[in-house]
Design an enzyme around this catalytic site. Structure first.
Site, PDB file in Angstrom:
ATOM      1  N   HIS A 243      -6.394  -0.732  -6.723  1.00 32.56           N
ATOM      2  CA  HIS A 243      -5.690  -1.930  -6.247  1.00 32.56           C
ATOM      3  C   HIS A 243      -4.975  -1.714  -4.921  1.00 32.56           C
ATOM      4  O   HIS A 243      -4.746  -0.598  -4.485  1.00 32.56           O
ATOM      5  CB  HIS A 243      -4.762  -2.501  -7.328  1.00 32.56           C
ATOM      6  CG  HIS A 243      -3.572  -1.672  -7.681  1.00 32.56           C
ATOM      7  ND1 HIS A 243      -2.625  -2.095  -8.571  1.00 32.56           N
ATOM      8  CD2 HIS A 243      -3.166  -0.458  -7.268  1.00 32.56           C
ATOM      9  CE1 HIS A 243      -1.691  -1.177  -8.696  1.00 32.56           C
ATOM     10  NE2 HIS A 243      -1.997  -0.181  -7.920  1.00 32.56           N
ATOM     11  N   GLU A 244      -4.675  -2.839  -4.256  1.00 30.76           N
ATOM     12  CA  GLU A 244      -4.138  -2.894  -2.891  1.00 30.76           C
ATOM     13  C   GLU A 244      -5.077  -2.224  -1.888  1.00 30.76           C
ATOM     14  O   GLU A 244      -4.647  -1.586  -0.935  1.00 30.76           O
ATOM     15  CB  GLU A 244      -2.737  -2.257  -2.819  1.00 30.76           C
ATOM     16  CG  GLU A 244      -1.733  -2.785  -3.812  1.00 30.76           C
ATOM     17  CD  GLU A 244      -1.614  -4.306  -3.796  1.00 30.76           C
ATOM     18  OE1 GLU A 244      -1.963  -4.923  -2.764  1.00 30.76           O
ATOM     19  OE2 GLU A 244      -1.182  -4.882  -4.800  1.00 30.76           O
ATOM     20  N   GLY A 245      -6.372  -2.398  -2.092  1.00 28.45           N
ATOM     21  CA  GLY A 245      -7.360  -1.821  -1.199  1.00 28.45           C
ATOM     22  C   GLY A 245      -7.958  -0.573  -1.794  1.00 28.45           C
ATOM     23  O   GLY A 245      -7.285   0.447  -1.911  1.00 28.45           O
TER      24      GLY A 245
ATOM     25  N   ARG B  50       0.824  -1.206   0.000  1.00 31.54           N
ATOM     26  CA  ARG B  50       0.000   0.000   0.000  1.00 31.54           C
ATOM     27  C   ARG B  50       0.858   1.256   0.000  1.00 31.54           C
ATOM     28  O   ARG B  50       0.565   2.225  -0.702  1.00 31.54           O
ATOM     29  CB  ARG B  50      -0.948  -0.026   1.202  1.00 31.54           C
ATOM     30  CG  ARG B  50      -2.109  -0.974   0.996  1.00 31.54           C
ATOM     31  CD  ARG B  50      -2.942  -1.200   2.230  1.00 31.54           C
ATOM     32  NE  ARG B  50      -4.085  -2.056   1.903  1.00 31.54           N
ATOM     33  CZ  ARG B  50      -4.926  -2.561   2.798  1.00 31.54           C
ATOM     34  NH1 ARG B  50      -4.761  -2.292   4.078  1.00 31.54           N
ATOM     35  NH2 ARG B  50      -5.929  -3.325   2.411  1.00 31.54           N
TER      36      ARG B  50
END
Length: 619
Positions: A466-468, A315
């Site tokens: 992406h990545e949350g 992140r």
């Protein structure tokens, strides 16, 4: 591009973050500013020679799958090899692992050159994050076989979380992992399982850039009744190599049952393969059994805990990716604004018709002389250089958490927990806006592929997802990070910001900004309490994204104020052009951006349910 980025990095690393002071610590005692500069020089050169010239190439020559192999342009192979040869995959690792034991903040700064040059080629972040997760949670042999061969560049790594039917809802994954009848003593690489299931949106999930790919896969181990445990508690983590290996890290010649089902064709990041992977479908039967072979990492049922080590690292790296794409667009639009002649300046008086007059007989001037162009350039500069400072500050917290004195290390880790959602989400939103402004400055040309800014926007659009996703980061911030440990993290951040406010008040030039930031900090604190006043999560989180936007703007205002303190300490007369530019960006942020938080926090304070309560039929 690289000259501007380098001067900014030098200021942030050495003048603001005092990175050289880390060399007083035992882990970094072999280093000096000269070694740090040598690393930056090397990465800047590789990015300039192997990445930047091919950014358009990898955008137009997308990965192709011929049924057996993924085909990528030769420039991708060359760039990846140059990156691996530089040692940057293991830059912050121990000497024993072949690393350089660099501070993480220096590694992050050096990697920013690759993101600016070509994010599609330069996405090696998952390999490093994968290996780091194995270092923390894997057995010594797993570390030796898998992590070490990722750090040395022989193998690549991925993270396999999402599934076609589940998306971001990891509690709904259905990939199964059943014991293969072998315990740890039988298979030295770890308890062996057979995995069956499908994973979607896997970056770098298949390619020929390395001799092997190490997949870290989330899957559920069935209970005694053969059913999967609902929720996240049943999730475990497994190492699933594309090709099977022995305990010496050599390929056995067997292909694991991991099959590429197809490539996703993306708006941006087209140089990186994005895949749908099938585990255990039977395309590559292995060792007489059904299912892909995987080795348990950590304890059963603790897979999400293990994977969060990689996810949090990823992140922050995504925040840096968004930042460098924003910077690339800023540099391109700045160059265009300086060289593109268009229009004439407004004269000092109005015409008879009441509008500002322009003398058509005068020559056209560069775009940068127009006030609105300067506004858009300042917005980009304040977003992107502010985000770069934030991400490097977070990287410095990583170093403090690993090597600082016990209390300082504990505080650094707590502060990083609170800042991680902002470090990922704020650049993803506002550096994307910077890319949009870069297109605007180019006018119609910016909307064509003849100029690079449209590609920067397309590449950056992914980072809010992406990545949350943005919503997930916001829920994490307001639902967990600011209330955990009785609000200890938020209180620590407030004290940290308060120290900067106190320092800024010593400078008459900064006193008004310090007061403005103090009020913003108070407003965020009051909104946090108001959001949770009823203790109802539905009400509290109904406006989590506006809360995160206001929180992020407050954090960035703090960063800019702290940077401004360093500018004045270094050059009180502002005689250096770069310093004047930094102060101009800080001024822009306080005059144009920080006032926005009022509207965002208003709906948070009121626990406004306009969005949450509207019946779906009303749409």
């Amino acid at each position: 591009m690289t000259t501007s980025l380098r001067s900014t990095l030098d200021f942030l690393l050495y003048d603001w973050l005092q990175a050289e002071s880390l060399n007083a610590r035992e882990r970094f005692a072999d280093h000096s500013r000269e070694t740090f500069d040598a690393v930056l020089d090397t990465c800047e050169r590789i990015a300039r020679e192997k990445y930047a010239p091919f950014n358009r190439t990898v955008d137009t020559q997308e990965p192709q799958f011929d049924g057996e192999r993924v085909i990528l342009p030769q420039c991708t192979h060359d760039a990846r090899q140059a990156f691996a040869d530089s040692g940057m995959l293991s830059a912050a690792q121990d000497y024993a692992l072949g690393g350089m034991q660099l501070p993480y903040v220096v590694e992050s700064a050096a990697n920013s050159f690759f993101g600016c040059a070509s994010i599609s080629i330069g996405s090696n972040l998952l390999t490093t994050g994968n290996a780091n997760a194995i270092l923390v949670h894997g057995t010594p042999l797993q570390q030796q076989v898998f992590a070490a061969n990722e750090f040395n560049g022989r193998w690549a790594g991925t993270m396999c979380l999402s599934e076609p039917q589940a998306g971001s809802s990891l509690s709904d994954i259905t990939t199964r992992a059943e014991a293969d009848g072998a315990d740890f003593e039988v298979d030295p690489l770890g308890p062996r399982y057979r995995l069956r299931g499908n994973k979607m949106w896997i970056s770098s999930g298949d390619h020929e850039l390395t001799e092997n790919i190490v997949h870290l896969v989330l899957a559920k181990i069935p209970g005694p009744d053969g059913k999967l445990v609902p929720g996240v508690k049943g999730i475990s983590l497994f190492i699933v190599p594309k090709k099977l290996v022995d305990t010496d890290g050599q390929l056995t010649g067997e292909r694991n049952d991991v099959a590429l089902a197809g490539l996703n064709h993306k708006l941006g990041w087209r140089g990186t393969t994005n895949t749908l992977l099938n585990f255990g479908e039977g395309r590559y039967p292995v060792r007489g059994g059904a299912g892909a072979i995987g080795y348990l990492v950590g304890r059963p049922g603790e897979g999400l805990k293990c994977m969060f080590h990689m996810m949090n690292e990823a992140r922050i790296a995504i925040g840096m990716a968004a930042t460098t794409l924003g910077l690339a667009g800023y540099y391109a639009s700045l160059d265009y604004a300086r060289t593109r002649l268009q229009g004439r300046p407004v004269q000092g008086s109005t015409s008879a018709a009441g509008s500002a007059g322009k003398d058509a007989s005068q020559p056209q001037v560069p775009l940068i002389r127009h006030a609105d162009i300067k506004r858009m350039l300042l917005a980009q500069k304040s977003y992107c250089e502010g985000a770069l400072a934030l991400n490097l500050y977070c990287a410095r917290l990583v170093d403090e958490g690993r090597t600082g004195e016990p209390q300082a290390a504990q505080d650094a880790r707590l502060l990083l927990e609170v800042l991680t959602p902002i470090a990922k989400s704020w650049p993803s939103e506002f550096c994307l806006e910077a890319n949009s402004l870069a297109i605007q400055i180019h006018g119609g040309y910016g909307y064509t592929r003849d100029f690079p800014v449209e590609q920067y926007w397309r590449d950056n659009r992914l980072n809010m997802i992406h990545e949350g996703t943005h919503g997930i980061q916001a829920a994490d911030l307001l639902g967990r990070k600011v209330v955990m440990q009785g609000g200890a993290g938020l209180q620590l951040l407030a004290r940290t910001i308060g120290a900067t406010i106190a320092q800024a008040r010593k400078h008459p030039e900064l006193a008004a900004w310090a007061d403005q930031l103090a009020q913003a900090l108070q407003d965020v604190g009051e909104a946090t309490q108001a959001a949770w006043a009823t203790g109802n999560p539905t009400e509290a989180l109904a406006n989590a994204v506006p809360y995160m936007q206001a929180f992020g703007h407050t954090v960035l205002a703090w960063v800019w104020l702290d940077v401004a303190c360093s500018v004045l300490a270094r050059d009180a007369t502002l005689s250096i052009a770069a310093s004047a530019g930094r102060m101009g960006a800080a001024r822009y942020f306080y005059h144009y951006e920080l006032p926005h938080i009022g509207a965002w926090l208003q709906v948070v304070r009121q626990r406004d349910l306009t969005c949450a309560a509207l019946d779906e039929d009303a749409f």
